[in-house]
Design a protein around this motif. Structure first.
Motif, PDB file in Angstrom:
ATOM      1  N   ALA A  25      35.066  35.641   5.402  1.00  0.00           N
ATOM      2  CA  ALA A  25      35.554  34.264   5.353  1.00  0.00           C
ATOM      3  C   ALA A  25      36.860  34.123   6.125  1.00  0.00           C
ATOM      4  N   GLY A  26      36.909  33.101   6.970  1.00  0.00           N
ATOM      5  CA  GLY A  26      38.094  32.840   7.773  1.00  0.00           C
ATOM      6  C   GLY A  26      38.053  33.423   9.165  1.00  0.00           C
ATOM      7  N   ASP A  27      37.182  34.389   9.408  1.00  0.00           N
ATOM      8  CA  ASP A  27      37.040  34.930  10.759  1.00  0.00           C
ATOM      9  C   ASP A  27      36.551  33.834  11.707  1.00  0.00           C
ATOM     10  N   VAL A  28      37.011  33.884  12.939  1.00  0.00           N
ATOM     11  CA  VAL A  28      36.554  32.948  13.966  1.00  0.00           C
ATOM     12  C   VAL A  28      35.874  33.779  15.050  1.00  0.00           C
ATOM     13  N   ASN A  29      34.550  33.838  14.981  1.00  0.00           N
ATOM     14  CA  ASN A  29      33.777  34.679  15.887  1.00  0.00           C
ATOM     15  C   ASN A  29      33.312  33.882  17.103  1.00  0.00           C
ATOM     16  N   SER A  30      33.352  34.520  18.258  1.00  0.00           N
ATOM     17  CA  SER A  30      32.924  33.893  19.506  1.00  0.00           C
ATOM     18  C   SER A  30      31.478  34.264  19.817  1.00  0.00           C
ATOM     19  N   PHE A  31      30.771  33.321  20.435  1.00  0.00           N
ATOM     20  CA  PHE A  31      29.408  33.570  20.900  1.00  0.00           C
ATOM     21  C   PHE A  31      29.246  32.989  22.295  1.00  0.00           C
ATOM     22  N   SER A  32      28.453  33.665  23.108  1.00  0.00           N
ATOM     23  CA  SER A  32      28.157  33.191  24.451  1.00  0.00           C
ATOM     24  C   SER A  32      26.733  33.590  24.795  1.00  0.00           C
ATOM     25  N   ASN A  33      25.934  32.607  25.205  1.00  0.00           N
ATOM     26  CA  ASN A  33      24.560  32.853  25.633  1.00  0.00           C
ATOM     27  C   ASN A  33      24.409  32.238  27.021  1.00  0.00           C
ATOM     28  N   THR A  81      21.802  36.810  28.574  1.00  0.00           N
ATOM     29  CA  THR A  81      22.728  37.733  27.935  1.00  0.00           C
ATOM     30  C   THR A  81      23.509  37.019  26.843  1.00  0.00           C
ATOM     31  N   SER A  82      23.560  37.634  25.667  1.00  0.00           N
ATOM     32  CA  SER A  82      24.371  37.155  24.551  1.00  0.00           C
ATOM     33  C   SER A  82      25.579  38.071  24.381  1.00  0.00           C
ATOM     34  N   THR A  83      26.746  37.472  24.197  1.00  0.00           N
ATOM     35  CA  THR A  83      27.954  38.222  23.894  1.00  0.00           C
ATOM     36  C   THR A  83      28.569  37.638  22.632  1.00  0.00           C
ATOM     37  N   THR A  84      28.824  38.491  21.642  1.00  0.00           N
ATOM     38  CA  THR A  84      29.510  38.067  20.421  1.00  0.00           C
ATOM     39  C   THR A  84      30.770  38.911  20.252  1.00  0.00           C
ATOM     40  N   ILE A  85      31.822  38.268  19.737  1.00  0.00           N
ATOM     41  CA  ILE A  85      33.089  38.957  19.518  1.00  0.00           C
ATOM     42  C   ILE A  85      33.562  38.648  18.108  1.00  0.00           C
ATOM     43  N   HIS A  86      33.915  39.698  17.379  1.00  0.00           N
ATOM     44  CA  HIS A  86      34.416  39.546  16.017  1.00  0.00           C
ATOM     45  C   HIS A  86      35.877  39.146  16.063  1.00  0.00           C
ATOM     46  N   GLY A  87      36.167  37.893  15.752  1.00  0.00           N
ATOM     47  CA  GLY A  87      37.535  37.417  15.703  1.00  0.00           C
ATOM     48  C   GLY A  87      38.069  37.551  14.293  1.00  0.00           C
ATOM     49  N   SER A  88      38.446  38.744  13.896  1.00  0.00           N
ATOM     50  CA  SER A  88      38.852  39.026  12.522  1.00  0.00           C
ATOM     51  C   SER A  88      40.149  38.312  12.175  1.00  0.00           C
ATOM     52  N   SER A  89      40.240  37.844  10.931  1.00  0.00           N
ATOM     53  CA  SER A  89      41.461  37.211  10.453  1.00  0.00           C
ATOM     54  C   SER A  89      42.506  38.226  10.015  1.00  0.00           C
ATOM     55  N   THR A  90      42.143  39.514   9.965  1.00  0.00           N
ATOM     56  CA  THR A  90      43.065  40.536   9.465  1.00  0.00           C
ATOM     57  C   THR A  90      43.405  41.604  10.495  1.00  0.00           C
ATOM     58  N   SER A  91      42.758  41.580  11.668  1.00  0.00           N
ATOM     59  CA  SER A  91      43.034  42.580  12.692  1.00  0.00           C
ATOM     60  C   SER A  91      42.714  41.995  14.055  1.00  0.00           C
ATOM     61  N   SER A  92      42.994  42.726  15.111  1.00  0.00           N
ATOM     62  CA  SER A  92      42.734  42.248  16.460  1.00  0.00           C
ATOM     63  C   SER A  92      41.232  42.137  16.702  1.00  0.00           C
ATOM     64  N   ALA A  93      40.869  41.320  17.676  1.00  0.00           N
ATOM     65  CA  ALA A  93      39.455  41.104  17.977  1.00  0.00           C
ATOM     66  C   ALA A  93      38.783  42.409  18.379  1.00  0.00           C
ATOM     67  N   SER A  94      37.514  42.534  18.014  1.00  0.00           N
ATOM     68  CA  SER A  94      36.755  43.733  18.336  1.00  0.00           C
ATOM     69  C   SER A  94      36.273  43.675  19.782  1.00  0.00           C
ATOM     70  N   SER A  95      35.717  44.793  20.232  1.00  0.00           N
ATOM     71  CA  SER A  95      35.093  44.808  21.550  1.00  0.00           C
ATOM     72  C   SER A  95      33.852  43.924  21.537  1.00  0.00           C
ATOM     73  N   PRO A  96      33.530  43.291  22.662  1.00  0.00           N
ATOM     74  CA  PRO A  96      32.340  42.433  22.700  1.00  0.00           C
ATOM     75  C   PRO A  96      31.053  43.215  22.428  1.00  0.00           C
ATOM     76  N   VAL A  97      30.111  42.555  21.773  1.00  0.00           N
ATOM     77  CA  VAL A  97      28.758  43.093  21.593  1.00  0.00           C
ATOM     78  C   VAL A  97      27.859  42.346  22.554  1.00  0.00           C
ATOM     79  N   ASN A  98      27.266  43.066  23.511  1.00  0.00           N
ATOM     80  CA  ASN A  98      26.435  42.452  24.539  1.00  0.00           C
ATOM     81  C   ASN A  98      24.978  42.846  24.354  1.00  0.00           C
TER      82      ASN A  98
END
Length: 223
Positions: free
Chosen positions: A101-109, A119-136
């Motif tokens: 809850a509260g994370d702001v995750n990015s998506f791109s298709n 190609t889909s790219t998702t990025i975990h925009g965590s509310s408690t740590s820096s963003a994760s590496s993209p998942v492609n």
């Protein structure tokens, strides 16, 4: 798996479904198709482990499935990943990640420039740590012409009890027409089931490509 059961009701007319649906839908203008869908999705609270599927996605003209980025609540922790549901073609589901809850995750298709897939790219925009590496993930969907962009809540034997669902900084790209009214007019509200707000919708045109930019789409509650 998720890909076996996420099907919008209008894909298979007359087939019984236990799902409860809330969604907004944009249609590409005649002669055009969607070639990109990007944005951010704000993760709501997950009340319990249950079959909650929350997603943006694209549906093709042949009604054969949905290409989507899904927030899945079945295991009691949200999981966010991309895939094609469900057959024609039968493709493996892509990778993803747990999110809270509260994370702001990015998506791109986006349709690949070589025209051979998406190609889909998702990025975990965590509310408690820096963003994760993209998942492609790449999906063999080159033969699909997508004419519907959908922002959906799909529920099985559970109520909408998690509050509003917010999408931010959304961009929908349509190629093959200069029409912009599909972007700046209200989308279809399926069965008038959803209270919603949309802010900052505007369109830009380059040749026969229209980029629809929307500051926020909020599915607030059942109507």
């Amino acid at each position: 798996m998720l890909i076996l059961i996420i099907i919008l009701p209008f894909l298979f007319a007359g087939q019984a479904t236990a799902a409860t649906w809330y969604f907004l839908r944009y249609f590409a203008p005649s002669g055009a198709s969607f070639t990109g869908l990007t944005g951010q999705m704000v993760v709501p609270t997950l009340p319990k482990a249950a079959t909650y599927y929350l997603w943006p996605g694209l549906q093709p003209t042949d009604g054969s499935g949905v290409y989507q980025n899904v927030l899945d609540g079945r295991k009691g922790t949200w999981w966010f990943g991309s895939g094609w549901c469900c057959s024609n073609p039968n493709l493996p589901w892509g990778g993803g990640f747990n999110t809270y809850a509260g994370d702001v995750n990015s998506f791109s298709n986006s349709r690949n420039s070589d025209g051979k897939g998406w190609t889909s790219t998702t990025i975990h925009g965590s509310s408690t740590s820096s963003a994760s590496s993209p998942v492609n993930n790449t999906f063999a969907l080159a033969n699909k012409s997508f004419n519907q962009a959908i922002f959906a809540i799909e529920l099985y034997d559970v109520a909408w009890n998690f509050g509003p669902l917010t999408f931010k900084n959304v961009k929908i790209i349509a190629a093959g027409s200069t029409s912009t009214s599909w972007c700046t007019s209200s989308p279809e509200n399926y069965n008038s089931a959803t209270k919603y707000t949309i802010t900052g919708a505007k369109a830009s045109v380059s040749g026969t490509t229209v980029t629809c930019s929307i500051d926020s789409i909020v599915l607030q509650s059942p109507a």
